[in-house]
Design a protein around this motif. Structure first.
Motif, PDB file in Angstrom:
ATOM      1  N   ALA A  64       0.821  -1.206   0.000  1.00 33.12           N
ATOM      2  CA  ALA A  64       0.000   0.000   0.000  1.00 33.12           C
ATOM      3  C   ALA A  64       0.859   1.261   0.000  1.00 33.12           C
ATOM      4  N   MET A  65       0.263   2.363  -0.441  1.00 26.09           N
ATOM      5  CA  MET A  65       0.946   3.663  -0.346  1.00 26.09           C
ATOM      6  C   MET A  65      -0.096   4.761  -0.172  1.00 26.09           C
ATOM      7  N   LEU A  66       0.391   5.888   0.312  1.00 32.07           N
ATOM      8  CA  LEU A  66      -0.415   7.101   0.358  1.00 32.07           C
ATOM      9  C   LEU A  66       0.180   8.069  -0.653  1.00 32.07           C
ATOM     10  N   VAL A  67      -0.682   8.735  -1.435  1.00 31.23           N
ATOM     11  CA  VAL A  67      -0.222   9.874  -2.237  1.00 31.23           C
ATOM     12  C   VAL A  67      -1.011  11.056  -1.716  1.00 31.23           C
ATOM     13  N   GLY A  68      -0.327  11.994  -1.114  1.00 31.48           N
ATOM     14  CA  GLY A  68      -1.043  13.071  -0.430  1.00 31.48           C
ATOM     15  C   GLY A  68      -1.900  12.455   0.656  1.00 31.48           C
ATOM     16  N   THR A  69      -3.225  12.630   0.527  1.00 36.07           N
ATOM     17  CA  THR A  69      -4.121  12.095   1.548  1.00 36.07           C
ATOM     18  C   THR A  69      -4.872  10.864   1.050  1.00 36.07           C
ATOM     19  N   GLU A  70      -4.502  10.379  -0.147  1.00 36.36           N
ATOM     20  CA  GLU A  70      -5.242   9.264  -0.739  1.00 36.36           C
ATOM     21  C   GLU A  70      -4.477   7.956  -0.602  1.00 36.36           C
ATOM     22  N   ARG A  71      -5.201   6.891  -0.270  1.00 35.43           N
ATOM     23  CA  ARG A  71      -4.568   5.592  -0.036  1.00 35.43           C
ATOM     24  C   ARG A  71      -4.794   4.676  -1.236  1.00 35.43           C
ATOM     25  N   GLY A 115      -3.925   0.579  -2.909  1.00 42.36           N
ATOM     26  CA  GLY A 115      -3.420  -0.763  -2.724  1.00 42.36           C
ATOM     27  C   GLY A 115      -4.528  -1.769  -2.934  1.00 42.36           C
ATOM     28  N   PRO A 116      -4.221  -3.046  -3.153  1.00 36.54           N
ATOM     29  CA  PRO A 116      -2.874  -3.572  -3.320  1.00 36.54           C
ATOM     30  C   PRO A 116      -2.258  -3.115  -4.642  1.00 36.54           C
ATOM     31  N   LEU A 117      -1.036  -2.638  -4.571  1.00 41.32           N
ATOM     32  CA  LEU A 117      -0.407  -1.995  -5.719  1.00 41.32           C
ATOM     33  C   LEU A 117       0.249  -2.997  -6.658  1.00 41.32           C
TER      34      LEU A 117
END
Lengths: 421, 165
Positions: free
Chosen positions: B134-141, B143-145
């Motif tokens: 998983a990752m966060l970009v800014g405030t958005e989550r 995954g599964p990536l």
């Protein structure tokens, strides 16, 4: 398996809306609680057998009873929504899917202990949860469920939402209170700083976890007898190499094997190798322990140091997993998150990390095995707070059950476990 | 307002936060994010302004800020990418995702792309293990990536950045 309780409505897209929540029986626990005496509410929670779901597993009713009754003493309720134990994601799931349940639990807890101001300390990275919670708080305030004269009961309660800023240690309750007071999140000395005695702003304070307070809302809505008949239920965060990772609600005492089966078993038909039963702070258990009930006492009584239910985070690992790598990653986590206040934690995690890094880099020595054990012993029972104490269990249990993997790394400089996918 | 200090709006927001708590210092973490969101990172001027508004020693403000991972003392990109590298994500191949992001962004962990769009960081357990890696970009989550999904997310954010400017 009993019917779900905490997860019953989590898949309803409108569950975060006050109208939908109320139509499904929401805030009935709050109304019932406010019609009882605070002592009767605490007794109800006590009789339910509920134990804190943050990791320490302390009896919730008993915790509330520690708060002095004197109405002249200001008390606070603080919600620990700083979920950060690796492998744990059930609180985030509850916050995003059923935010009014938490608010209901907060009002009930505050009424029981006589607090008129409650704080939610929310992990900063929980952006979606914050949106849901802010909206739910505004709706609950507009509907008179919180604020002055909550639900027409004459009881006043304000709820303030605060966020962290990125620090695992802030999940430790006294470090959380430091952070909530606007300082570095470093743990306080106990005694005298037991939260129930000298908590937030040195006033008696109840610190409860998100899942714990959601249980409280259900207990008051349905009664402790009904609640106990449901298991009692607990949430397990299942992750790692299972086919269907997710939050599962099971009766307390369901075995590790049964929980993994609920999550679809090991993915790709691979073999189970080991698991953390209670987050990365717990010991690592091999397959011989698969039939252990996921219960506070059953896990704690195993002959494995640091075995515990903890936050209920089951991280399952299959036979492709290098245990030395898993332990190295675990140690690095605690090293990076150590606040540096006490020497065993600050130095122990650093030296363990170096020895493990060296071993993974092919420069290990056979003497590193007793070295790892010795550093872990130096940290056992000597750290200022539970963060440092969370490290030895993974070291001891893998040195015991997977010693050959360390030896192979040390002697050959390579890993004998299949390379990870 | 000093050159890289806080606007009057930010200062009144900080005062509003202070009023929520029995003791004003409780608003400090919130105040630091108000400053960071406005200025981009915690400049000496912004830290000094917080100290004045909150009536705290400047050293205390800086000391507290320096404790926490998500408060930045250096400029970061418009979007901070945080890749979880803790156990469940490691077991599910976050190393591959991180390598892919390094290549696609052309930066190492901790660095910002030359156009100032992205800063790449690693994160400890994001409590999103059911969607590992998983990752966060800014405030958005997210995954599964998969690498393909990472590319889609990056191009969506690049488009959004371009349309803003």
């Amino acid at each position: 398996m009993g019917e779900p309780v905490l997860l019953t409505y989590l898949h309803e897209p409108d569950q975060g809306e006050l109208g939908a929540y109320s139509a499904r029986g929401g805030y009935e626990g709050l109304r019932r609680a406010l019609s009882m005496s605070p002592e009767a509410v605490t007794d109800e929670v006590d009789k339910s057998g509920l134990r804190g779901r943050g990791g320490a597993g302390f009896a919730t009713g008993r915790k509330w009873k520690f708060i002095p009754k004197d109405p002249a003493v200001t008390k606070y309720v603080v919600v620990n929504a700083d979920e950060g134990e690796p492998g744990t994601f059930k609180d985030r799931t509850l916050l995003e899917g059923d935010p009014h349940r938490l608010i209901e639990g907060i009002v009930i807890a505050s009424y029981a202990v006589g607090a008129h101001l409650a704080f939610i300390y929310l992990r900063r990275e929980f952006y979606h949860a914050r949106e849901m919670l802010e909206r739910a708080l505004a709706q609950a305030a507009a509907a008179g469920m919180v604020g002055r004269n909550a639900a027409g009961s004459g009881f006043d309660l304000s709820i303030v939402l605060a966020t962290g800023a990125g620090a695992y240690i802030a999940g430790e309750e006294t470090a959380l209170l430091e952070s909530l007071e606007g300082r570095r999140a470093m743990p306080r000395l106990k005694p005298p700083y037991y939260p129930a005695v000298k908590g937030l702003y040195t006033q008696p304070t109840v610190v409860n976890n998100v899942e714990t307070l959601c249980h409280v809302a259900w207990i008051l809505a349905k009664g402790y007898e009904w609640y106990r008949q449901q298991g009692p239920p607990i949430l397990i965060s299942v992750s790692g190499h299972v086919a269907r990772p997710g939050v599962y609600e099971v009766p307390l005492g369901t075995t590790i094997r049964q929980v993994i089966d609920r999550a679809g078993g090991m993915r790709g038909g691979r073999q189970f190798k080991a698991c953390f039963p209670g987050g990365s702070s717990s010991a690592i258990l091999p397959a011989a322990y698969l039939d252990t009930p996921m219960d506070y006492d059953a896990l704690a009584k195993l002959d494995v140091y640091g075995s515990m239910l903890g936050s209920g985070a089951l991280i399952a690992m299959d036979d492709t997993t290098c245990m030395v790598e898993v332990v190295a990653r675990t140690v690095e986590f605690y090293r990076d998150e150590s606040c540096g206040k006490c020497t065993p934690c600050r130095e122990g995690t650093m030296w363990l990390g170096q020895a493990l890094h060296r071993m993974l880099g092919g420069q290990g020595r056979v003497e590193d095995l007793p070295l790892l054990d010795g550093i872990a012993r130096g940290m056992t029972g000597t750290c200022f707070c539970p963060l440092g104490e969370s490290v030895p269990p993974a070291i001891y249990s893998t040195l015991r059950f997977f010693r050959h993997e360390y030896e192979h790394h040390a002697k050959t400089g390579t890993c004998d476990v299949r390379v990870m996918a | 307002m000093s050159e890289r200090g806080l606007s009057e709006n930010a200062k009144s927001e900080i005062r509003r936060l202070m009023a929520q708590f029995p003791q004003r210092q409780s608003a400090l973490l919130g105040a630091l994010f108000v400053a960071q969101n406005e200025v981009g990172f915690l400049t000496p001027d912004a830290l000094a302004d917080i100290a004045v508004v909150m009536g705290l020693p400047a050293s205390e403000v800086t000391s507290v800020a320096s404790f926490y991972h998500l408060l930045f003392f250096r400029p970061v990109g418009r979007h901070v990418v945080q890749v979880c590298t803790n156990l469940s994500c490691m077991l599910n191949g976050c190393g591959r995702i991180l390598d892919h992001l390094r290549r696609q962004l052309g930066v190492e962990v901790g660095e910002t792309t030359s156009d100032g769009a992205f800063t790449l960081k690693t994160a400890e357990c994001l409590a999103a293990c059911e969607s590992a890696p998983a990752m966060l970009v800014g405030t958005e989550r997210f995954g599964p990536l998969t690498p393909g999904m990472v590319d889609e997310v990056l191009s969506r954010y690049r488009r959004a950045t371009r349309s803003m400017t």
